[in-house]
Design a protein around this motif. Sequence first.
Motif, PDB file in Angstrom:
ATOM      1  N   TYR A  27       0.827  -1.210   0.000  1.00 53.53           N
ATOM      2  CA  TYR A  27       0.000   0.000   0.000  1.00 53.53           C
ATOM      3  C   TYR A  27       0.862   1.260   0.000  1.00 53.53           C
ATOM      4  O   TYR A  27       0.596   2.200  -0.735  1.00 53.53           O
ATOM      5  N   TYR A  28       1.920   1.265   0.830  1.00 53.55           N
ATOM      6  CA  TYR A  28       2.780   2.447   0.932  1.00 53.55           C
ATOM      7  C   TYR A  28       4.009   2.365   0.032  1.00 53.55           C
ATOM      8  O   TYR A  28       4.770   3.318  -0.050  1.00 53.55           O
ATOM      9  N   GLY A  29       4.233   1.235  -0.621  1.00 57.91           N
ATOM     10  CA  GLY A  29       5.376   1.097  -1.510  1.00 57.91           C
ATOM     11  C   GLY A  29       6.709   1.147  -0.787  1.00 57.91           C
ATOM     12  O   GLY A  29       7.652   1.788  -1.248  1.00 57.91           O
ATOM     13  N   VAL A  30       6.774   0.482   0.363  1.00 63.66           N
ATOM     14  CA  VAL A  30       7.989   0.484   1.182  1.00 63.66           C
ATOM     15  C   VAL A  30       8.437  -0.949   1.454  1.00 63.66           C
ATOM     16  O   VAL A  30       7.711  -1.901   1.193  1.00 63.66           O
ATOM     17  N   SER A  31       9.631  -1.076   2.004  1.00 63.08           N
ATOM     18  CA  SER A  31      10.181  -2.398   2.315  1.00 63.08           C
ATOM     19  C   SER A  31       9.707  -2.873   3.686  1.00 63.08           C
ATOM     20  O   SER A  31       9.173  -2.096   4.483  1.00 63.08           O
ATOM     21  N   ASP A  32       9.962  -4.150   3.963  1.00 67.02           N
ATOM     22  CA  ASP A  32       9.618  -4.696   5.277  1.00 67.02           C
ATOM     23  C   ASP A  32      10.433  -4.014   6.367  1.00 67.02           C
ATOM     24  O   ASP A  32       9.943  -3.778   7.467  1.00 67.02           O
ATOM     25  N   PHE A  33      11.674  -3.661   6.066  1.00 66.55           N
ATOM     26  CA  PHE A  33      12.516  -2.975   7.035  1.00 66.55           C
ATOM     27  C   PHE A  33      11.915  -1.625   7.431  1.00 66.55           C
ATOM     28  O   PHE A  33      11.929  -1.245   8.604  1.00 66.55           O
ATOM     29  N   ASP A  62      -3.914   7.830  10.228  1.00 59.81           N
ATOM     30  CA  ASP A  62      -3.849   8.877  11.250  1.00 59.81           C
ATOM     31  C   ASP A  62      -2.428   9.011  11.791  1.00 59.81           C
ATOM     32  O   ASP A  62      -1.911  10.116  11.963  1.00 59.81           O
ATOM     33  N   TRP A  63      -1.789   7.872  12.056  1.00 54.11           N
ATOM     34  CA  TRP A  63      -0.426   7.882  12.582  1.00 54.11           C
ATOM     35  C   TRP A  63       0.529   8.493  11.557  1.00 54.11           C
ATOM     36  O   TRP A  63       1.395   9.285  11.917  1.00 54.11           O
ATOM     37  N   MET A  64       0.350   8.146  10.289  1.00 52.40           N
ATOM     38  CA  MET A  64       1.203   8.701   9.232  1.00 52.40           C
ATOM     39  C   MET A  64       1.012  10.208   9.112  1.00 52.40           C
ATOM     40  O   MET A  64       1.978  10.939   8.882  1.00 52.40           O
ATOM     41  N   ALA A  65      -0.218  10.683   9.267  1.00 47.30           N
ATOM     42  CA  ALA A  65      -0.480  12.125   9.192  1.00 47.30           C
ATOM     43  C   ALA A  65       0.249  12.862  10.313  1.00 47.30           C
ATOM     44  O   ALA A  65       0.760  13.964  10.116  1.00 47.30           O
ATOM     45  N   GLU A  66       0.301  12.253  11.496  1.00 45.43           N
ATOM     46  CA  GLU A  66       0.978  12.867  12.638  1.00 45.43           C
ATOM     47  C   GLU A  66       2.492  12.785  12.530  1.00 45.43           C
ATOM     48  O   GLU A  66       3.199  13.680  12.972  1.00 45.43           O
ATOM     49  N   HIS A  67       3.010  11.698  11.970  1.00 45.94           N
ATOM     50  CA  HIS A  67       4.453  11.437  11.995  1.00 45.94           C
ATOM     51  C   HIS A  67       5.113  11.492  10.619  1.00 45.94           C
ATOM     52  O   HIS A  67       6.308  11.248  10.520  1.00 45.94           O
ATOM     53  N   GLY A  68       4.373  11.797   9.584  1.00 47.13           N
ATOM     54  CA  GLY A  68       4.904  11.757   8.222  1.00 47.13           C
ATOM     55  C   GLY A  68       6.121  12.624   8.010  1.00 47.13           C
ATOM     56  O   GLY A  68       7.094  12.215   7.375  1.00 47.13           O
ATOM     57  N   GLU A  69       6.102  13.845   8.529  1.00 46.64           N
ATOM     58  CA  GLU A  69       7.244  14.748   8.345  1.00 46.64           C
ATOM     59  C   GLU A  69       8.476  14.229   9.073  1.00 46.64           C
ATOM     60  O   GLU A  69       9.587  14.308   8.562  1.00 46.64           O
ATOM     61  N   GLN A  70       8.285  13.690  10.277  1.00 51.78           N
ATOM     62  CA  GLN A  70       9.417  13.138  11.034  1.00 51.78           C
ATOM     63  C   GLN A  70      10.011  11.929  10.298  1.00 51.78           C
ATOM     64  O   GLN A  70      11.220  11.771  10.257  1.00 51.78           O
ATOM     65  N   LEU A  71       9.152  11.115   9.702  1.00 51.16           N
ATOM     66  CA  LEU A  71       9.628   9.930   8.991  1.00 51.16           C
ATOM     67  C   LEU A  71      10.387  10.335   7.727  1.00 51.16           C
ATOM     68  O   LEU A  71      11.401   9.733   7.395  1.00 51.16           O
TER      69      LEU A  71
END
Length: 75
Positions: A27-33, A62-71
Amino acid sequence: MPRKSDRRVPLPAGLLPLLSQKELETYYGVSDFTVLRWIERGLPVEPFGGRGRRFDLDKVRDWMAEHGEQLAAAS
């Protein structure tokens, strides 16, 4: 006799199935790591009696919206 595919019933409004870790990665196009790092940083994981982890997509969004910039800054 109806086929199994004919017996499908739509989910009630507002009810979404939980995603597996693999589905979340896709869904997010990311790795398992990357998902494992998100979990270490507090990504919500739903209790699940089977193997693996399950994720509620609404809670993850919701978590991604809160932490997206930090990630994004950490990558």
